[in-house]
Design a protein around this motif. Structure first.
Motif, PDB file in Angstrom:
ATOM      1  N   UNK A   1       0.858  -1.177   0.000  1.00 17.33           N
ATOM      2  CA  UNK A   1       0.000   0.000   0.000  1.00 17.33           C
ATOM      3  C   UNK A   1       0.895   1.227   0.000  1.00 17.33           C
ATOM      4  N   UNK A   2       0.892   2.028  -1.065  1.00 13.38           N
ATOM      5  CA  UNK A   2       1.781   3.182  -1.139  1.00 13.38           C
ATOM      6  C   UNK A   2       1.453   4.270  -0.126  1.00 13.38           C
TER       7      UNK A   2
ATOM      8  N   UNK B   1      -3.309  -3.630  13.494  1.00 16.39           N
ATOM      9  CA  UNK B   1      -3.202  -2.443  14.343  1.00 16.39           C
ATOM     10  C   UNK B   1      -2.203  -1.452  13.749  1.00 16.39           C
ATOM     11  N   UNK B   2      -1.049  -1.950  13.332  1.00 19.93           N
ATOM     12  CA  UNK B   2      -0.064  -1.052  12.741  1.00 19.93           C
ATOM     13  C   UNK B   2      -0.605  -0.423  11.459  1.00 19.93           C
ATOM     14  N   UNK B   3      -1.321  -1.192  10.658  1.00 23.16           N
ATOM     15  CA  UNK B   3      -1.894  -0.656   9.429  1.00 23.16           C
ATOM     16  C   UNK B   3      -2.932   0.426   9.766  1.00 23.16           C
TER      17      UNK B   3
ATOM     18  N   UNK C   1       3.327  -0.134   7.938  1.00 23.37           N
ATOM     19  CA  UNK C   1       3.511  -1.545   7.603  1.00 23.37           C
ATOM     20  C   UNK C   1       4.064  -2.232   8.841  1.00 23.37           C
ATOM     21  N   UNK C   2       3.896  -3.541   8.866  1.00 24.95           N
ATOM     22  CA  UNK C   2       4.431  -4.318   9.984  1.00 24.95           C
ATOM     23  C   UNK C   2       5.941  -4.375   9.889  1.00 24.95           C
TER      24      UNK C   2
ATOM     25  N   UNK D   1       6.415  -3.062  15.903  1.00 21.07           N
ATOM     26  CA  UNK D   1       5.619  -3.947  16.747  1.00 21.07           C
ATOM     27  C   UNK D   1       6.098  -3.862  18.195  1.00 21.07           C
ATOM     28  N   UNK D   2       7.402  -3.835  18.409  1.00 19.43           N
ATOM     29  CA  UNK D   2       7.923  -3.727  19.779  1.00 19.43           C
ATOM     30  C   UNK D   2       7.511  -2.401  20.415  1.00 19.43           C
TER      31      UNK D   2
END
Length: 126
Positions: free
Chosen positions: A3-4, A41-43, A48-49, A54-55
């Protein structure tokens, strides 16, 4: 997923550390009776993951649960899980003081389901 519009750069706006904003996202997920993956959640936050992001998110989830406990509300970090097995990561498990079992398998799923159900029940009435 390419996803740009997703930002792979640093979290300049502090979205990953936004306790209030992420709490609201998780409360809505609880009202809907669903968990979210770390990637989702990140999205939702526009990223991006990546493992570093994530940490960073996990630190925020710890803060969210600490604040929820102080308000007498159920924890919400249990709603953020791995895509592969639907279980939280290591950080969530090591913070458990009432569970000493394996972090995978049916016992872990049962324990997690109890925590998730508390959040679903509480927030479905709000």
């Amino acid at each position: 997923m390419d996803n740009p519009f997703l930002d792979d750069g640093p979290d300049k706006a502090g979205r990953i550390a936004d306790v209030e904003g992420i709490t609201a996202i998780l409360q809505q997920a609880a009202r809907e009776g669903r968990a979210m993956s770390y990637s989702e959640m990140l999205m939702t936050l526009g990223f991006r993951f990546t493992r570093p992001k994530m940490r960073a998110l996990c630190k925020t989830l710890d803060a969210i649960d600490t604040e929820a406990e102080q308000r007498g509300e159920p924890a919400l970090a249990c709603l953020v899980v791995r895509e592969g097995d639907g279980l939280p990561g290591q950080g969530w498990w090591v913070s458990r003081h009432d569970y000493a079992g394996a972090w995978e398998g049916s016992e872990a799923r049962t324990y997690l389901a109890q925590h998730q159900q508390k959040a679903f029940d509480y927030w479905s009435n709000k």
